[in-house]
Write a protein that holds these residues in place. Sequence first.
Motif, PDB file in Angstrom:
ATOM      1  N   ALA A 171       8.172 -27.109  -3.036  1.00 22.27           N
ATOM      2  CA  ALA A 171       7.377 -26.198  -2.221  1.00 22.27           C
ATOM      3  C   ALA A 171       5.942 -26.060  -2.721  1.00 22.27           C
ATOM      4  O   ALA A 171       5.008 -26.139  -1.912  1.00 22.27           O
ATOM      5  N   PRO A 172       5.670 -25.851  -4.009  1.00 25.29           N
ATOM      6  CA  PRO A 172       4.271 -25.729  -4.445  1.00 25.29           C
ATOM      7  C   PRO A 172       3.460 -26.996  -4.159  1.00 25.29           C
ATOM      8  O   PRO A 172       2.296 -26.915  -3.754  1.00 25.29           O
ATOM      9  N   ALA A 192      -0.694 -29.641  -0.882  1.00 22.63           N
ATOM     10  CA  ALA A 192      -1.060 -30.705   0.043  1.00 22.63           C
ATOM     11  C   ALA A 192      -1.611 -30.116   1.334  1.00 22.63           C
ATOM     12  O   ALA A 192      -2.602 -30.615   1.889  1.00 22.63           O
ATOM     13  N   ARG A 193      -1.040 -29.007   1.811  1.00 23.89           N
ATOM     14  CA  ARG A 193      -1.532 -28.360   3.026  1.00 23.89           C
ATOM     15  C   ARG A 193      -2.913 -27.766   2.798  1.00 23.89           C
ATOM     16  O   ARG A 193      -3.787 -27.856   3.658  1.00 23.89           O
ATOM     17  N   TYR A 233      -8.786 -28.139   3.687  1.00 23.42           N
ATOM     18  CA  TYR A 233     -10.164 -28.301   3.217  1.00 23.42           C
ATOM     19  C   TYR A 233     -10.772 -29.603   3.758  1.00 23.42           C
ATOM     20  O   TYR A 233     -11.944 -29.645   4.128  1.00 23.42           O
ATOM     21  N   ALA A 234      -9.960 -30.663   3.832  1.00 19.91           N
ATOM     22  CA  ALA A 234     -10.455 -31.939   4.326  1.00 19.91           C
ATOM     23  C   ALA A 234     -10.845 -31.836   5.788  1.00 19.91           C
ATOM     24  O   ALA A 234     -11.898 -32.322   6.225  1.00 19.91           O
ATOM     25  N   THR A 235     -10.013 -31.183   6.589  1.00 19.13           N
ATOM     26  CA  THR A 235     -10.335 -31.036   8.006  1.00 19.13           C
ATOM     27  C   THR A 235     -11.485 -30.071   8.202  1.00 19.13           C
ATOM     28  O   THR A 235     -12.282 -30.222   9.124  1.00 19.13           O
TER      29      THR A 235
END
Length: 172
Positions: free
Chosen positions: A153-154, A159-160, A165-167
């Motif tokens: 989960a962490p 990753a989310r 941040y990337a988007t």
Amino acid sequence: MDRTAKADLVSTLNGVFNQSAVVVVAHYKGLTVADMQKLRSQMKQAGATVKVAKNSLAGIALDGTDVASIKPLLKGPTLLAYSGDPVAAAKVAVDFAKTNDKLVILGGAMGKTTLSPDGVKALASLPSLDELRAKIVGLVQAPATKIAQVVNAPAAKLARVFGAYATKDEAA
């Protein structure tokens, strides 16, 4: 049946009574051959066996076994259902008796414990040995699955966040 065949049957039955986890005794008067074949096939699928033997020979074979307490039930046209699984023979016999009223369960024995007809029905309502094993495996696997989900989960959350941040950077 000659004397040697009777002696062989008694010794075979004695071995069956010593090795079986449960023995169910039932009256089968009025069952057709097709019904008996159906009962035998259902028992075989469940890992149990049905045997029709002369009551006097079955009584002799019961002497000295743990299930000797069923000897008084051997009166009239009786059949013996037995299995190594403590539930299989009882479950099939009770289910068959529900659909065919000519099979009347008289009782049985599980080890040294004598079972009344209600005791056989209660035994039939228990889960089989394979079902219990599956439940235990499920219970053992459940904590491992939950631990794997918590550990992963962490990383999934990170990753989310990085993806967000990337988007966000691409949108700006």
